[in-house]
Write a protein that holds these residues in place. Structure first.
Motif, mmCIF file in Angstrom:
data_model
loop_
_atom_site.group_PDB
_atom_site.id
_atom_site.type_symbol
_atom_site.label_atom_id
_atom_site.label_comp_id
_atom_site.label_asym_id
_atom_site.label_seq_id
_atom_site.Cartn_x
_atom_site.Cartn_y
_atom_site.Cartn_z
ATOM 1 N N GLU A 103 9.347 37.026 -31.531
ATOM 2 C CA GLU A 103 8.540 36.614 -30.387
ATOM 3 C C GLU A 103 8.039 35.196 -30.625
ATOM 4 O OE1 GLU A 103 6.582 40.749 -28.781
ATOM 5 O OE2 GLU A 103 5.439 39.602 -30.235
ATOM 6 N N GLU A 133 8.316 30.223 -15.403
ATOM 7 C CA GLU A 133 8.260 31.655 -15.168
ATOM 8 C C GLU A 133 8.888 31.897 -13.803
ATOM 9 O OE1 GLU A 133 4.849 35.114 -15.342
ATOM 10 O OE2 GLU A 133 4.304 33.023 -15.634
ATOM 11 N N ALA A 136 11.890 37.274 -12.829
ATOM 12 C CA ALA A 136 12.897 38.091 -13.521
ATOM 13 C C ALA A 136 12.864 37.810 -15.019
ATOM 14 C CB ALA A 136 14.283 37.809 -12.953
ATOM 15 N N ASN A 137 12.876 36.539 -15.391
ATOM 16 C CA ASN A 137 12.815 36.137 -16.795
ATOM 17 C C ASN A 137 12.359 34.683 -16.840
ATOM 18 O OD1 ASN A 137 15.967 36.253 -15.920
ATOM 19 N ND2 ASN A 137 15.480 34.302 -16.914
ATOM 20 N N ASP A 138 11.917 34.262 -18.016
ATOM 21 C CA ASP A 138 11.533 32.870 -18.193
ATOM 22 C C ASP A 138 12.798 32.019 -18.262
ATOM 23 O OD1 ASP A 138 8.883 33.688 -18.310
ATOM 24 O OD2 ASP A 138 8.899 33.856 -20.489
ATOM 25 N N PRO A 154 18.430 30.650 -18.667
ATOM 26 C CA PRO A 154 17.572 31.842 -18.734
ATOM 27 C C PRO A 154 17.214 32.162 -20.187
ATOM 28 C CG PRO A 154 19.509 32.236 -17.368
ATOM 29 C CD PRO A 154 19.724 30.928 -18.061
ATOM 30 N N TYR A 155 15.938 32.415 -20.412
ATOM 31 C CA TYR A 155 15.485 32.781 -21.754
ATOM 32 C C TYR A 155 15.692 34.286 -21.929
ATOM 33 C CZ TYR A 155 12.757 33.344 -25.942
ATOM 34 O OH TYR A 155 12.369 33.656 -27.226
ATOM 35 N N ILE A 156 16.918 34.629 -22.322
ATOM 36 C CA ILE A 156 17.263 36.033 -22.560
ATOM 37 C C ILE A 156 17.867 36.118 -23.972
ATOM 38 C CG2 ILE A 156 18.571 38.039 -21.771
ATOM 39 C CD1 ILE A 156 18.595 36.783 -18.976
#
Length: 179
Positions: A103, A133, A136-138, A154-156
């Motif tokens: 994290e 933000e 759905a995702n950052d 996309p931060y995935i």
């Protein structure tokens, strides 16, 4: 008050005082924390001033409608409270809660060099300039690199984000350079 960098340590911006609320020294706060009322958990606030960061004493804070309000200690006048508005609020990095492995806080990702290893080729995309933000995702906003393009990635983690190395200052992605 003078810049208290040595006293305050390394600061992280966590919100902004936006406008006065009422007539007794309360002000509205736009929080950058998630959830928004986490900002109220910090004991020592710092306010951006003309000469740097200044300590800011808060003696009350609560949710109000869809936002937050706080009371500035020893300020019970609307006009005096207005002098604190439109200024950023920060806290010491040391006061921020520890995160679990894998994290990251947004401020840790900003400034990292982004390298794509899409299809086996290594391409330098530049640096993370900010995060957004989207619901759905950052999303990472990346600028620079050889082609000087701006990319929204996309931060995935595990899908597009393959590695984050804070010590090396590198974030590795699996992202098509043509996209």
């Amino acid at each position: 008050m003078a810049d208290s960098t040595s006293e305050s340590g390394e600061l992280v911006t966590v919100g902004r005082l936006t406008a006065v609320y009422g007539v007794r020294g309360w002000v509205k706060v736009h929080s950058f924390t998630e959830p928004m009322d986490n900002i109220l958990q910090f004991q020592k606030w710092w306010l951006q001033g003309e000469k740097g960061w200044e300590p800011l004493a808060i003696d009350g804070g609560k949710r109000h409608g869809k936002g937050l309000i706080v009371h500035i200690k020893d300020v019970d006048d609307r006009d005096v409270a207005a002098r604190f508005c439109q200024r950023d609020v920060a806290v010491s990095r040391e006061e921020m809660p520890s995160l679990h492995e894998g994290e990251y806080y947004w401020h840790q990702l900003e400034g990292l060099r982004v390298i794509s290893r899409f299809g086996g080729a290594e391409v330098d995309f530049g640096k993370v300039v900010r995060l957004m933000e989207t619901g759905a995702n950052d999303v990472l906003v990346v600028r620079g690199g050889a082609d000087r393009r701006e990319r929204l990635i996309p931060y995935i983690p595990g899908e597009y984000i393959t590695d984050i190395n804070l010590e090396a200052g590198v974030l590795t992605v699996d992202w098509d350079p043509e996209f």
